[in-house]
Design an enzyme around this catalytic site. Structure first.
Site, PDB file in Angstrom:
ATOM      1  N   LYS A 118      11.761 -31.627  37.746  1.00 28.86           N
ATOM      2  CA  LYS A 118      12.843 -31.061  37.887  1.00 28.86           C
ATOM      3  C   LYS A 118      13.476 -30.312  36.705  1.00 28.86           C
ATOM      4  CE  LYS A 118      17.074 -32.497  39.482  1.00 28.86           C
ATOM      5  NZ  LYS A 118      18.035 -31.826  38.546  1.00 28.86           N
ATOM      6  N   ASP A 163      16.366 -26.278  39.564  1.00 23.35           N
ATOM      7  CA  ASP A 163      17.503 -26.865  40.169  1.00 23.35           C
ATOM      8  C   ASP A 163      18.673 -26.230  39.676  1.00 23.35           C
ATOM      9  OD1 ASP A 163      19.293 -28.125  41.711  1.00 23.35           O
ATOM     10  OD2 ASP A 163      19.082 -29.930  40.301  1.00 23.35           O
ATOM     11  N   LYS A 165      21.138 -24.429  41.308  1.00 27.53           N
ATOM     12  CA  LYS A 165      22.422 -24.769  42.386  1.00 27.53           C
ATOM     13  C   LYS A 165      22.961 -23.411  42.385  1.00 27.53           C
ATOM     14  CE  LYS A 165      22.786 -29.576  41.875  1.00 27.53           C
ATOM     15  NZ  LYS A 165      21.893 -30.096  40.931  1.00 27.53           N
ATOM     16  N   ASP A 197      27.242 -18.153  44.790  1.00 28.45           N
ATOM     17  CA  ASP A 197      28.028 -16.969  44.490  1.00 28.45           C
ATOM     18  C   ASP A 197      28.111 -16.187  45.685  1.00 28.45           C
ATOM     19  OD1 ASP A 197      29.093 -14.668  43.020  1.00 28.45           O
ATOM     20  OD2 ASP A 197      28.032 -15.606  41.258  1.00 28.45           O
ATOM     21  N   THR A 224      25.657 -36.136  45.194  1.00 28.82           N
ATOM     22  CA  THR A 224      25.448 -37.746  45.363  1.00 28.82           C
ATOM     23  C   THR A 224      26.372 -38.154  44.138  1.00 28.82           C
ATOM     24  OG1 THR A 224      23.415 -37.245  44.001  1.00 28.82           O
ATOM     25  CG2 THR A 224      23.080 -37.965  46.125  1.00 28.82           C
ATOM     26  N   ARG A 272      17.705 -40.329  34.900  1.00 35.09           N
ATOM     27  CA  ARG A 272      17.754 -41.420  33.826  1.00 35.09           C
ATOM     28  C   ARG A 272      16.899 -42.703  34.096  1.00 35.09           C
ATOM     29  NH1 ARG A 272      24.198 -40.212  34.354  1.00 35.09           N
ATOM     30  NH2 ARG A 272      23.130 -39.540  36.353  1.00 35.09           N
TER      31      ARG A 272
END
Ligand code: C5P
Length: 238
Positions: free
Chosen positions: A34, A61, A63, A66, A122, A214
């Site tokens: 990603k 990604d 996102k 607009d 999340t 991570r």
């Protein structure tokens, strides 16, 4: 529908760091990665071709959120980059979601990228949902509502936490993807994430694909961490 490879969030500040990370994996690892805002803004759109050359599948990604006209035009451009999946915010509304779908379909030279709609991040807790965003529904109802809006306007799936995945599957069908970030192995640190689940639990709760950053990228041995997460996901327990 399931995506077997955990999707690795390449959240690195530059392409050199991302490459050094990828070099630790074998050539035939068939990674699904990603690219988020940090790496895309730092390294530019050319890295998609580099990742494809390395045999990676790419989830872009960014996102988008607009006005419909801007999102349609941007999706048209993104479709040409060769990503396998892209994201928009479902909160942009029905017209914006439909515009993204049109942009992808118009811009793609081959198969258009899958269109995934972010529902509630999340990192958002139930308290934030109620107090900051002034949403009076509970988290699952709010996420399901946005997923329904996304599906009705041409999205292929939703980004949600594992906790909402089963409800979405039951209400919208198994073909509508539930891609779940907020994944932490047993005992892993949450960081800024709130609605977290282990890989095995996420599978059992109805996720179609994991997004993991991570817990893989910030460990001393990313390859082992990746293999363990993949195994827990495939075997359905941690
Ligand atoms: O490091 P960590 O595993 O928390 O990374 C999760 C990744 O998934 C990040 O790149 C983040 O931007 C992304 N993401 C998320 N929640 C969403 C959508 C995307 O955490 N709803």
């Amino acid at each position: 529908m399931k995506i077997n490879e955990p999707i690795i969030a390449l959240d690195f500040p530059n392409w050199a760091d991302a490459q050094a990370f990828l070099d630790r994996f074998s050539q035939d690892a068939h990674l699904f990665v990603k690219v988020g805002m940090e790496l895309f803004y730092a390294a530019g759109s050319g890295i998609l071709q580099e990742l494809k050359r390395r045999g990676c599948k790419v989830f872009l990604d960014l996102k988008l959120h607009d006005i419909p006209n801007t999102v349609e035009a941007s999706a048209r451009v993104l479709a040409k980059l060769g990503a396998d999946m892209i994201t928009i915010h479902a909160a942009g509304g029905s017209k914006m979601i439909a515009a993204a779908r049109r942009g992808l379909d118009e811009g793609a030279t081959g198969e258009p990228p899958l269109l995934l709609a972010v529902t509630e991040l999340t990192s958002t807790s139930a308290t934030q949902l109620h107090e900051e965003l002034m949403v009076n529904q509970d988290m699952t109802a709010a996420v399901l509502h946005l997923a329904q809006l996304a599906k009705a306007n041409g999205a292929d799936g939703a980004i949600c936490s594992a906790f909402e995945a089963d409800t979405i599957r039951q209400q919208l069908g198994d073909d509508f993807l539930r891609v779940t970030p907020g994944i932490r192995p047993v005992g892993g640190r949450k960081g800024d994430q709130q609605r977290v689940a282990t890989p095995g639990t996420a599978h059992a709760m109805g996720s179609s694909a994991l997004v993991v950053g991570r817990p893989i990228t910030q460990t001393a041995d990313p390859v082992t961490a990746y293999v363990q997460i993949k195994k827990a996901w495939e075997e359905n327990h941690d």
